[in-house]
Scaffold this motif. Structure first.
Motif, mmCIF file in Angstrom:
data_model
loop_
_atom_site.group_PDB
_atom_site.id
_atom_site.type_symbol
_atom_site.label_atom_id
_atom_site.label_comp_id
_atom_site.label_asym_id
_atom_site.label_seq_id
_atom_site.Cartn_x
_atom_site.Cartn_y
_atom_site.Cartn_z
ATOM 1 N N ARG A 135 -30.772 25.588 -6.303
ATOM 2 C CA ARG A 135 -29.335 25.535 -6.621
ATOM 3 C C ARG A 135 -28.546 24.705 -5.610
ATOM 4 N NH1 ARG A 135 -26.519 30.860 -7.761
ATOM 5 N NH2 ARG A 135 -24.958 29.365 -8.443
ATOM 6 N N ASP A 163 -35.634 29.938 -5.809
ATOM 7 C CA ASP A 163 -34.535 30.008 -6.770
ATOM 8 C C ASP A 163 -33.213 29.618 -6.118
ATOM 9 O OD1 ASP A 163 -34.900 32.374 -5.234
ATOM 10 O OD2 ASP A 163 -33.579 33.482 -6.586
ATOM 11 N N VAL A 210 -23.533 30.515 -1.760
ATOM 12 C CA VAL A 210 -24.022 30.511 -3.136
ATOM 13 C C VAL A 210 -23.673 31.850 -3.772
ATOM 14 C CG1 VAL A 210 -26.063 30.256 -4.608
ATOM 15 C CG2 VAL A 210 -25.909 28.993 -2.441
#
Length: 130
Positions: free
Chosen positions: A45, A41, A57
């Motif tokens: 990104r 996940d 992030v």
């Protein structure tokens, strides 16, 4: 993902020094490039060529390269002289260019900087050291 995460080159002693500096002093979680397969996940990104620099992030944003360390420094010293200085510098049109140029100068000379500030990278640590 709720906590900010610094994604960095965990096979670089200089990078590890900085990552652990922030990890020890902020709420920033650390994830090395070698651990990204365990975090799909997070990896999705990141930009396509994510290994070219570090990334911070957050839930809403991905800060990359110089901006990632700038944001980590701001979080480290929010409301202090470093954080306030960064907020001030962000008012200048050329600041982003200078910040990224500076990041590249340091990143391209990590071997030299690593002689001054370095820690054994997680990717090179023995299991006994971990």
């Amino acid at each position: 993902m709720t906590e900010p995460t610094l994604v960095y080159d965990d096979d670089c002693g200089f990078c590890t020094w900085w990552a652990e500096f922030f990890g020890d002093r902020t709420e920033i979680r650390l994830v090395g490039f070698s651990d990204l397969p365990d975090h799909p996940d997070l990896q999705e990104r990141l930009p396509e060529f994510y290994e070219e620099c570090s990334h911070l992030v957050t839930e809403d944003t991905v800060y990359s390269c110089g901006q990632s360390l700038e944001e980590a420094l701001r979080r480290y010293d929010e409301g202090g002289p470093v954080g306030n200085g960064l907020e001030f510098l962000r008012n200048f049109e050329d600041y982003e260019h200078v910040r990224e140029w500076g990041y590249r100068q340091v990143a391209n000379n990590r071997d030299k900087w690593g002689k001054v500030m370095s820690k054994t990278p997680p990717a090179r640590r023995d299991t006994e050291e971990s």
